[in-house]
Design an enzyme around this catalytic site. Sequence first.
Site, PDB file in Angstrom:
ATOM      1  N   GLY A   1       2.559   1.986  10.865  1.00 33.72           N
ATOM      2  CA  GLY A   1       3.380   3.191  10.788  1.00 33.72           C
ATOM      3  C   GLY A   1       4.092   3.791  11.995  1.00 33.72           C
TER       4      GLY A   1
ATOM      5  N   GLU B   1      -6.814   4.684   7.818  1.00 31.59           N
ATOM      6  CA  GLU B   1      -6.623   6.168   7.385  1.00 31.59           C
ATOM      7  C   GLU B   1      -7.640   6.657   6.740  1.00 31.59           C
ATOM      8  OE1 GLU B   1      -2.850   5.271   5.423  1.00 31.59           O
ATOM      9  OE2 GLU B   1      -2.132   4.808   7.577  1.00 31.59           O
TER      10      GLU B   1
ATOM     11  N   HIS C   1      -9.637   1.254   4.752  1.00 30.02           N
ATOM     12  CA  HIS C   1      -8.297   1.314   5.475  1.00 30.02           C
ATOM     13  C   HIS C   1      -8.496   2.377   6.632  1.00 30.02           C
ATOM     14  CE1 HIS C   1      -4.091   2.397   6.233  1.00 30.02           C
ATOM     15  NE2 HIS C   1      -3.925   1.406   5.877  1.00 30.02           N
TER      16      HIS C   1
ATOM     17  N   GLU D   1      -5.511  -5.245  10.241  1.00 32.88           N
ATOM     18  CA  GLU D   1      -4.292  -4.178  10.610  1.00 32.88           C
ATOM     19  C   GLU D   1      -4.541  -3.541  11.798  1.00 32.88           C
ATOM     20  OE1 GLU D   1      -2.228  -2.829   6.559  1.00 32.88           O
ATOM     21  OE2 GLU D   1      -4.087  -1.332   6.885  1.00 32.88           O
TER      22      GLU D   1
ATOM     23  N   SER E   1       3.393  -2.118  10.103  1.00 35.61           N
ATOM     24  CA  SER E   1       4.783  -2.287  10.342  1.00 35.61           C
ATOM     25  C   SER E   1       5.487  -3.697  10.030  1.00 35.61           C
ATOM     26  CB  SER E   1       5.008  -1.842  11.956  1.00 35.61           C
ATOM     27  OG  SER E   1       4.712  -0.676  12.367  1.00 35.61           O
TER      28      SER E   1
ATOM     29  N   LYS F   1       0.057   4.184  -0.093  1.00 36.46           N
ATOM     30  CA  LYS F   1      -0.585   5.168   0.357  1.00 36.46           C
ATOM     31  C   LYS F   1      -0.232   6.704  -0.551  1.00 36.46           C
ATOM     32  CE  LYS F   1      -0.335   2.929   4.741  1.00 36.46           C
ATOM     33  NZ  LYS F   1      -0.123   3.279   6.207  1.00 36.46           N
TER      34      LYS F   1
ATOM     35  N   ASN G   1       0.985  -1.217   0.084  1.00 37.41           N
ATOM     36  CA  ASN G   1      -0.002  -0.090  -0.068  1.00 37.41           C
ATOM     37  C   ASN G   1       0.837   1.444  -0.184  1.00 37.41           C
ATOM     38  OD1 ASN G   1      -1.613   2.186   0.389  1.00 37.41           O
ATOM     39  ND2 ASN G   1      -2.456   1.458   2.439  1.00 37.41           N
TER      40      ASN G   1
END
Length: 248
Positions: A172, A96, A94, A166, A212, A11, A9
């Site tokens: 991250g 985010e 996701h 996730e 991560s 991003k 991904n």
Amino acid sequence: MRKKIIAGNWKMNKTPSETVTLIDELKPLVATDEADVVFCVPAVSLTTAIEAAKGSNIQIGAQNMYYEESGAYTGEVAPGMLTDIGVKYVIVGHSERREYFAETDVTVNKKVLKAFEHGITPIICCGESLTQREQGVTIDFIRQQIKIAFLNVTPEQAKTAVIAYEPIWAIGTGKVATAGQAQEVCKAIRDCIAEIYGDAAAVAIRIQYGGSVTADSAAELFSQPDIDGGLVGGASLKPDFGRIVNYK
Ligand code: 13P
């Protein structure tokens, strides 16, 4: 035996020209028959990425999609636009997008249904916050996310879906979930799919871990019985991604 699926991904990283450079660099490093390899790139780079990946094993996915066919939805990308250029996968829900762009379980469900309608495989994201983990509600929360995401999805469609577990606290942050923690939740997700659709769908569906993941943690995570690969952020933008794909 489920084939692993290892997706990057990207991003909001890499311009279209940088995309060509990175795909050219990674192409030989991610060549394998043992796993499906997907690069989910920014919308503006999809066409370029598809062109750059031609002749390789890399498939290209989008990071988002709207759930209407067309119309007055400024800034959105329709499913038919993705299939027209050859996009095979789309990340849906996701964390985010849930946090910054008001994605909800209900819009996730609408996007999942629309993706299937167009023959695009959704990579459906779920994951708990640190507070939810600390309060011991992780499994309940994930089950709710999954049940709503799969509303009105048929058993045949469910078999082909990809779920990405996730944990938000691992994204991250460099704080990867232990293989035990990731396996526990991925198994609970498979059990939830079995409750809804029966064993055949539960055995077929692929469940990734994301958060991560690095070349050092991939092997242990991906060897867990209910983890069928990964959704990789930061490390998918580096040659390390080759080691993640060839983790064995
Ligand atoms: P990182 O691998 O950078 O933690 O990101 C994970 C992720 O969000 C993939 O979708």
